[in-house]
Enzyme design. Structure first.
Site, PDB file in Angstrom:
ATOM      1  N   ARG A   1      48.143   1.405 -15.166  1.00 44.50           N
ATOM      2  CA  ARG A   1      47.243   1.650 -16.483  1.00 44.50           C
ATOM      3  C   ARG A   1      47.626  -0.640 -17.437  1.00 44.50           C
ATOM      4  O   ARG A   1      47.141  -1.092 -18.186  1.00 44.50           O
ATOM      5  CB  ARG A   1      48.207   1.859 -17.384  1.00 44.50           C
ATOM      6  CG  ARG A   1      47.400   2.234 -18.982  1.00 44.50           C
ATOM      7  CD  ARG A   1      49.101   3.292 -19.978  1.00 44.50           C
ATOM      8  NE  ARG A   1      48.296   3.486 -21.294  1.00 44.50           N
ATOM      9  CZ  ARG A   1      49.049   2.631 -21.868  1.00 44.50           C
ATOM     10  NH1 ARG A   1      50.291   1.874 -21.850  1.00 44.50           N
ATOM     11  NH2 ARG A   1      48.652   2.933 -23.557  1.00 44.50           N
TER      12      ARG A   1
ATOM     13  N   ARG B   1      24.396  -4.949 -11.900  1.00 46.96           N
ATOM     14  CA  ARG B   1      24.311  -4.210 -12.956  1.00 46.96           C
ATOM     15  C   ARG B   1      23.813  -2.902 -11.767  1.00 46.96           C
ATOM     16  O   ARG B   1      23.046  -2.742 -11.774  1.00 46.96           O
ATOM     17  CB  ARG B   1      23.822  -4.294 -13.738  1.00 46.96           C
ATOM     18  CG  ARG B   1      24.100  -3.349 -15.275  1.00 46.96           C
ATOM     19  CD  ARG B   1      24.721  -3.529 -16.534  1.00 46.96           C
ATOM     20  NE  ARG B   1      24.281  -4.513 -17.256  1.00 46.96           N
ATOM     21  CZ  ARG B   1      24.795  -6.127 -17.027  1.00 46.96           C
ATOM     22  NH1 ARG B   1      25.600  -6.093 -16.740  1.00 46.96           N
ATOM     23  NH2 ARG B   1      24.002  -7.099 -17.607  1.00 46.96           N
TER      24      ARG B   1
ATOM     25  N   LYS C   1      51.540  43.163 -19.515  1.00 48.89           N
ATOM     26  CA  LYS C   1      51.783  42.395 -18.481  1.00 48.89           C
ATOM     27  C   LYS C   1      51.957  40.838 -18.874  1.00 48.89           C
ATOM     28  O   LYS C   1      51.809  41.087 -20.161  1.00 48.89           O
ATOM     29  CB  LYS C   1      50.310  41.433 -17.501  1.00 48.89           C
ATOM     30  CG  LYS C   1      49.719  42.605 -16.840  1.00 48.89           C
ATOM     31  CD  LYS C   1      48.186  42.222 -16.129  1.00 48.89           C
ATOM     32  CE  LYS C   1      48.210  40.721 -15.170  1.00 48.89           C
ATOM     33  NZ  LYS C   1      47.109  40.095 -14.678  1.00 48.89           N
TER      34      LYS C   1
ATOM     35  N   ARG D   1      44.217   4.382 -23.803  1.00 47.88           N
ATOM     36  CA  ARG D   1      44.790   5.576 -24.853  1.00 47.88           C
ATOM     37  C   ARG D   1      45.306   6.562 -23.947  1.00 47.88           C
ATOM     38  O   ARG D   1      46.069   7.085 -24.563  1.00 47.88           O
ATOM     39  CB  ARG D   1      43.639   5.046 -26.040  1.00 47.88           C
ATOM     40  CG  ARG D   1      43.609   4.120 -26.951  1.00 47.88           C
ATOM     41  CD  ARG D   1      42.328   4.076 -27.651  1.00 47.88           C
ATOM     42  NE  ARG D   1      42.537   2.714 -28.670  1.00 47.88           N
ATOM     43  CZ  ARG D   1      41.516   2.367 -29.300  1.00 47.88           C
ATOM     44  NH1 ARG D   1      40.434   2.856 -29.611  1.00 47.88           N
ATOM     45  NH2 ARG D   1      41.935   1.048 -30.318  1.00 47.88           N
TER      46      ARG D   1
ATOM     47  N   SER E   1      46.555  40.350 -21.638  1.00 49.17           N
ATOM     48  CA  SER E   1      45.346  40.401 -21.183  1.00 49.17           C
ATOM     49  C   SER E   1      45.057  41.580 -21.830  1.00 49.17           C
ATOM     50  O   SER E   1      45.250  42.424 -23.507  1.00 49.17           O
ATOM     51  CB  SER E   1      46.102  40.936 -19.776  1.00 49.17           C
ATOM     52  OG  SER E   1      44.992  42.368 -19.715  1.00 49.17           O
TER      53      SER E   1
ATOM     54  N   ASN F   1      51.457  37.255 -17.868  1.00 49.88           N
ATOM     55  CA  ASN F   1      51.230  36.101 -17.744  1.00 49.88           C
ATOM     56  C   ASN F   1      51.779  34.933 -17.790  1.00 49.88           C
ATOM     57  O   ASN F   1      51.198  34.878 -18.573  1.00 49.88           O
ATOM     58  CB  ASN F   1      49.702  36.076 -17.533  1.00 49.88           C
ATOM     59  CG  ASN F   1      49.040  37.181 -17.476  1.00 49.88           C
ATOM     60  OD1 ASN F   1      49.033  38.002 -17.004  1.00 49.88           O
ATOM     61  ND2 ASN F   1      47.610  37.761 -17.904  1.00 49.88           N
TER      62      ASN F   1
END
Lengths: 404, 404, 404, 404
Positions: free
Chosen positions: C196, C323, C290, C132, C284, C292
């Site tokens: 997958r 195991r 700024k 999933r 910021s 960013n």
């Protein structure tokens, strides 16, 4: 690393303390020291210790590759080495065949490896290798740290853009940046020194109880430590590997401190920033016009190799019972690689910083991006604050409190 | 880990200091302490500090998930938190709208986050989280260490096979084995305490120069450290991350010391050895007859997670310039995970050792494999040697030199 | 990660498939599917399978924290869950008390967990969680890859400085750079899809021999795989963990591919380069001016966490016998963390790229550093070469050979 | 590793493909192949390619240490090597001085390194080294896998205790255990073969656009791939490092598969279990009576070194722009170390399994712990189930679907 890669990654000097010859020498040094220690305690006569010492000195010049081949069957090089030493001593002392290798028969050959198990010798040799290597690494860190201090002092008032998240944020000075670099190296160096001072001999015998030389075990261990210039751990640590872990942690920390600075140098040297340049910048096979900050680049590369090696050494702490069935053996090569990586990184960083050309004008020019923040009036306070920061750093260094 | 996994891996207690609520509380504690520190230094009046403190206490009970969602745009939770705090203080103090959030206008709202940058708050909160978590971890290590001392004392003369490379090698005692376990926990605990005592506040302002509150920065930092019970680093360490690395190293070392012991317990509990059994051994969904040493098994599992996390934190030291563009952010979740792993491992080991049932007879029976080595005459010396080893261990503990 | 950190690091969507509720749902889904599989093979009647399915559906909405607490004694959550399911089915079917939990008595309760051991359920649930989660991660990689293709197409002829070792080296185009980014995402996505498709159920019984349902084991396993939409491994892999390792490797590779691109974005967004800007750049707390590149920064931070987690999962392959006594348990939390890290990194990178503003003029302006190399005459060949490179990339995408 | 450690950790054979000489040979092989490829495409005349080839063959026998020392200034060995090759070709062809090293002047010396950048040569050489090393590693995995198949066949009906969490759980057979071992090796080997088949040459030129030889770049690359027996990637992957990551992942997976088996051997060989013994068990310097399963122990130790190295290589994926400033350089030594670790682990495991002595009686005797579960009546079903499991494993091997 190896003879091909070591010079590139700065590991030549440290490799002289971690390569095959250095390991062989360390193993022989430990066997010789053990004989002297046994003599000190009275378990061996001085003449025998001397004969053993001579055999060890001789064996130390042998061929590590041949020893390695013979070690495969036993899983460590101490077993064939001890066989060799006993044979050499027996021959030198003209022991009767019956005495050769016999324990307790009184011949000097029987005094080889007295009361010890392979791990005693190998662990002590590992610590000896680490002790020698960390001297080189520590010196490289200190040299780089001194250069940072010089840069901080010289550029205490050199305005530079402070950059956060790689965006210009507020003015600082190159001196303040260099002070931050130096702090990291000083702290890492201080920690490495502390760990180095605790590098300890190993002496426990077959099952770690010191039974073979009971009740003289602690005395032999203390004497062995004295002979080798290592610490007396006061205990057996065959499968109590916090010492190795702490060494690994200190080396990983040092490599990280170096990696941060090397990264900054590489970034400051970007074509578009041009704020620093290495004195001996490297070339390119395809682009002769380039000025690569090779020393910083290779310092970064060396430092990058540390975290994975630290993880390996931490994972290897899970040694079983009285001697690990694999975890112990898993320490040797990674520890040598980690010493090389940390030492190489520090060395290459030193190369980078030593000849670093700082371009004050480029720094000033780049400050234009900060606009109003970089104007003389506003920037003045920033500069004074940065100046004071450098002063405090230099004062810490002077007073030896740099590591706190 | 999480509410599903924490109890299994022993992390419930430590998670109370590292989970979302704990982080939120730590962030708010730092903002409140900063206000008080600013008041101490005279940058803020005491009433404003008090109002800010009340807002912080209130915010600490908020919803971390909601804060997280609002934090995504800025990359850290401090930015929306500061907005919230300023708004709350402004409302509480009935500031005129014009004052809200304005710096330097004198309203209490302007005193929120005074002179700080996000990283100051987040780094200080990280250290606060670590300070609280390492108290739990240290207690778990100490408890397990005390149990080792008890086992060493009680089984000082319980003969057991010493096993090297998982082969029976020579006799020892269970007490000697337990002393070795205890040594590891004591040393790891000692190192963790030393690192804990150095966990330091962060205070540097936008570019790390303390410019915003110049020249009061160092005084504010000292007061902040005092308020939070953390160390004053005497410097700015925004991108000098040896402190984080040393913490990571100490936690990795502690996890490794735990992992070694848990491995031994699991091995001693093997059906065929049967030398120990956990007091509350776990069941099996398919095999109801089994007696699984679940506490040791899960302690091992928790410990196994540490080395990779340490590597991540070491790799994150390579922070750029005055604030890392990713490496810094990469510390938060791994550090919390590492605290949980180390604390969980120590806790589960404590569970395992506390109720450990030692089967002296099985130990004696297994010694038959050693044949002549285990005969009373020969084994006696081994036992005495092991006895003395335990005595020295217990003496080290009494005199507090266990960590050397 | 957690509700506080997930949104910052992009893990909200993937965490919906890896958090406590998702694990509980997966565990219940596997138990329900096992009952249906047993019915398919004729080991259980359809009505019983239906009753068990209802109990599982109900249990899936339970409290994971409570289950975790009860799981601590046994070391995994399957044991208390099976107890709950049996009790619920018994009550629902009004079995006589004697039948409850009894194997082979024919009651529906006895059909719960039929022929299985805890690891069968937990491993299958782990693969279901991974199945999933990798759907989410794969979609995020694909979306980011599509954006790279768009950028490559749009900027096929946008000259940009090619930079090696962070030095301007020779002209290229932004399109060529984006094509390289896309190649990485396509290859990583392709590998993740392949892994997958091999995510397989586990079904082996107590000691991995399928003895409890002999000779129907392989048929039950095939039916279970069909029910869950997972692969039939054709074997038992309780302690043959190459499947987990390959998943870890694919996730680590994906994170690395993302990290490279995020690093480039952060570097291109540097103030001094200014070649790209994120559409929704972050703020910021101390520096409102700024911009960013927060999405790229947090993508980097998420990606940085992958290598250490991969190392943990590889180290956990060393499971003992039938195991593992710790290594198996050590997979759960790190695998979930790795899924979150890879998915979060891909998601945040998608955020970054989706709104990326490319500044052609800045790119052209920066080219001035290359001097003669950037002159129209000389640069023309470079541009044509880069153009062709993009064409080949787009052709590979069209023909679905992008992964080679 | 090195000449001292290689034999102990099984890396002698693989080191012949990864040591300094092997790297030098690979670098020279690539330069020679590039000349031939250029000739194929018509960019160089065949005579020049031949002269270059001769110079390369000569250089391949040079001193790697000397090359390393000269490489330090440039950060990689290709730069001085190309200088040497050009000089050697110039001298051999009696080019006029003006031609030496001049690009485009038509002399054979100018044909050296045609259109390439250092990274083209070094990446291609890295893949060549990996291609040669994975042949050795794959053979070692296959040999060990074949031994597992033999053990599974021979011991298809040898009852053994199945152990979960190191507790006896239910009967199985040694054949079933060996089948599980074989499955892991087969899958790991299969994956490594798939990755090996994709090991690709690098050819991109200075900025990765193939500009220097435009529009012949793809043709040269295809010819280069053909010459070297490597894959044509169809693209430039200077900073798209998923290929390296996938190689690292496959090697880490192989090491993990080996480590699991080696761990089982070490555990089965425990004194108290005594179910297997190595044919050439190692000795002990202090305990001559011991029978250490040295090959398995050293296989474990070698395998333990892989996860950290994989993490390093994954972390190094974050290469900047068109050529990494450190991350790229960080691949070389760790990749060689990883090849050695995986190959050494597989080799030592082969040594261990080849002569493994299986003690059926000890296995039968140990089954007594399972009490009623091991009684003939109950155990019969278990044995038949295990028998069938082995049959399916052997059938998978026969039909070549072992890897699924």
């Amino acid at each position: 690393m190896t003879a091909l890669w070591d010079p590139i990654f700065g590991a030549t000097a440290v490799a002289g303390t971690t390569d095959d010859r250095a390991w062989l020498r360390a193993l022989c040094d430990v066997e010789a020291a053990l004989a002297r220690a046994a003599a000190t305690v009275g378990l061996l006569d001085a003449a025998a210790a001397k004969q053993i010492g001579a055999a060890c000195a001789d064996a130390a010049t042998g061929d590590p590759a041949a020893l390695g081949r013979r070690a495969a069957a036993d899983g460590n090089p101490v077993i064939p080495l001890v066989r060799d030493l006993r044979a050499a001593v027996a021959e030198a002392t003209q022991d009767r065949p019956a005495d050769r290798g016999g324990a307790g028969t009184g011949g000097a050959a029987a005094g080889v490896h007295l009361g010890a198990t392979s791990q005693d010798i190998l662990d002590s040799a590992t610590m000896l290798v680490a002790h020698r290597a960390t001297a080189v690494i520590g010196a490289a860190l200190a040299e780089a740290g001194d250069t940072c201090a010089r840069l901080a002092r010289e550029h205490r008032d050199t305005p530079m853009a402070g950059r956060t998240l790689l965006q210009q944020a507020a003015p600082t000075t190159f001196g303040a940046a260099a002070a931050g670099w130096g702090d990291g190296l000083d702290r890492a160096g201080s920690r490495l020194r502390a760990v180095r001072a605790e590098l300890a001999v190993q002496f426990g015998g077959a099952a770690g109880t010191l039974a073979a030389v009971h009740p003289h075990g602690p005395a032999v261990r203390a004497a062995l430590a004295h002979e080798l210039g290592l610490a007396d751990p006061g205990t057996v640590w065959h499968t109590e590997r916090t010492r190795v872990a702490e060494l690994a942690g200190a080396l990983g920390t040092a490599a990280g401190a170096v990696g941060k600075i090397a990264t900054d140098v590489v970034l400051l040297a970007q074509t578009e920033l041009g704020e620093v340049r290495e004195g001996a910048a490297g070339g390119s096979s395809a682009m002769p016009h380039k000025q690569n900050p090779i020393a910083a680049v290779t310092a970064r590369a060396a430092a990058t190799q540390a975290p994975g090696l630290v993880a390996t050494l931490l994972a290897a702490m899970t040694t079983e019972f009285q001697r690990g069935a694999g975890p112990w053996h898993a320490e040797w090569a990674p520890l040598a690689a980690l010493l090389n990586a940390a030492g190489g990184a520090a060395t290459r960083l030193g190369d980078s910083l030593r000849g670093l050309r700082v371009d004050d004008e480029a720094m000033a020019l780049n400050l234009r991006y900060l606009g109003a923040l970089a104007e003389p009036g506003r920037a003045d306070r920033d500069r004074r604050a940065a100046h004071d920061l450098v002063d405090r750093y230099l004062a810490r260094r002077r007073t030896g409190t740099a590591h706190q």
